[in-house]
Design a protein around this motif. Structure first.
Motif: not given
Length: 305
Positions: A182-191, A204-209, A261-266, A272-277
């Motif tokens: 996940y990227k765009d921490s402010n946007t994700i938190t707001n909407i 933010y910066l967590h892997t997407v399940p 209502r997103p979740q993140a992989v714990p 991780q400089a990987a694929s970004q969303l």
């Protein structure tokens, strides 16, 4: 002529004069009677003709009504037959297609219907509503700095298996796949609704399940970008926002609908400089600025029927 003759002749002349008007009066009355009778006869004949004409029109209308009634009854019979046929077809489909596969595991018996539609619920490890989960895992894609690789995202199974003896260890420099962050921490938190997130309510910066789900007894599913509701008679599987790779990344990606209502992989926090969303926003270039608004995030909904 003497006086006696005058007296005798005078009444006769008077009587004769009186009889003449009486005869004329009778003639006039007779003539008037004939005229009246002629007019009455003509009137009766005219109305008889009109009555006959109206009777013909009424008979024509009655025949037309009878024809319409026959057609309506025929349409009603065809409709009833069509409804009965459709009901039989549905019952047949229910009996033939909705076969039940019984899977025994110890004392547990699981029933799975034979048809449905599948979809990927991005950003969640579970399925919504009555949908059944096929498996859950991790969103994966190409590195954002690579110019090659795949443009689509995959939902990799959380319990990966490798076929013994059918793999080569080490990097062969071919094609690589990475986890999606996940990227765009402010946007994700707001909407987004952060009630189901992990690790202090941040993704933010967590892997997407992800989860692959199947909606039973449905024949098709669709993701609608730009809407937060489904069409009439469709079932909403989940809603969220359109996300994809950054516009400045070295390769394109498919747009996906990430659950609102997103979740993140714990235990995956940290870049991780990987694929970004990233959350996708509209721009007015080529898009009409009514109703679209430049800079606003695009909602999405996954629907089935």
């Amino acid at each position: 002529m003497n006086m006696i003759d005058v007296r005798e002749s005078l009444p006769k002349r008077i009587v004769a004069n009186l009889r003449t008007p009486i005869k004329m009066k009778g003639f006039v009355i007779g003539a008037i009677t004939l005229v009246v009778l002629f007019c009455f006869s003509s009137t009766v004949t005219f109305y008889k003709q009109q009555i006959g004409k109206h009777r013909t029109e009424i008979e024509t209308l009655r025949q037309a009504v009878d024809e319409i009634s026959v057609q309506q009854r025929a349409i009603l019979r065809r409709s009833k037959r069509s409804i009965a046929t459709n009901q039989r077809a549905r019952r047949g489909a229910s009996e033939d297609v909705e076969l039940v596969l019984r899977m025994n595991s110890g004392n547990n018996t699981r029933y799975m219907s034979a048809y449905g539609v599948s979809y990927t619920r991005w950003g969640r490890r579970d399925c919504a509503g009555s949908a059944e989960m096929v498996y859950h895992g991790y969103a994966a894609g190409s590195h954002y700095t690579h110019t090659g690789g795949g443009s689509n995202y995959l939902c990799l199974h959380s319990n990966v298996t490798y076929t013994q003896g059918s793999y080569v260890s080490g990097n062969q420099g071919t094609s690589y796949i990475y986890g999606v962050e996940y990227k765009d921490s402010n946007t994700i938190t707001n909407i987004f609704d952060m009630v189901d997130t992990t690790e202090s309510g941040s993704v933010y910066l967590h892997t997407v399940p992800c989860a692959v789900c199947i909606a039973r007894f449905k024949v098709t599913q669709i993701m609608i970008p730009g809407r937060d509701t489904c069409p009439d008679d469709w079932t909403m599987e989940y809603g969220g926002y359109i996300m994809g790779e950054n516009h400045s990344a070295k390769h394109p990606s498919r747009y996906i609908c990430v659950d609102k209502r997103p979740q993140a992989v714990p235990n995956t926090q940290g870049s991780q400089a990987a694929s970004q969303l990233h959350v996708v926003e509209t721009q007015c270039t080529s898009l009409v600025c009514e109703p679209y608004v430049a800079g606003r995030e695009i909602a999405c909904v996954v629907c089935s029927i």
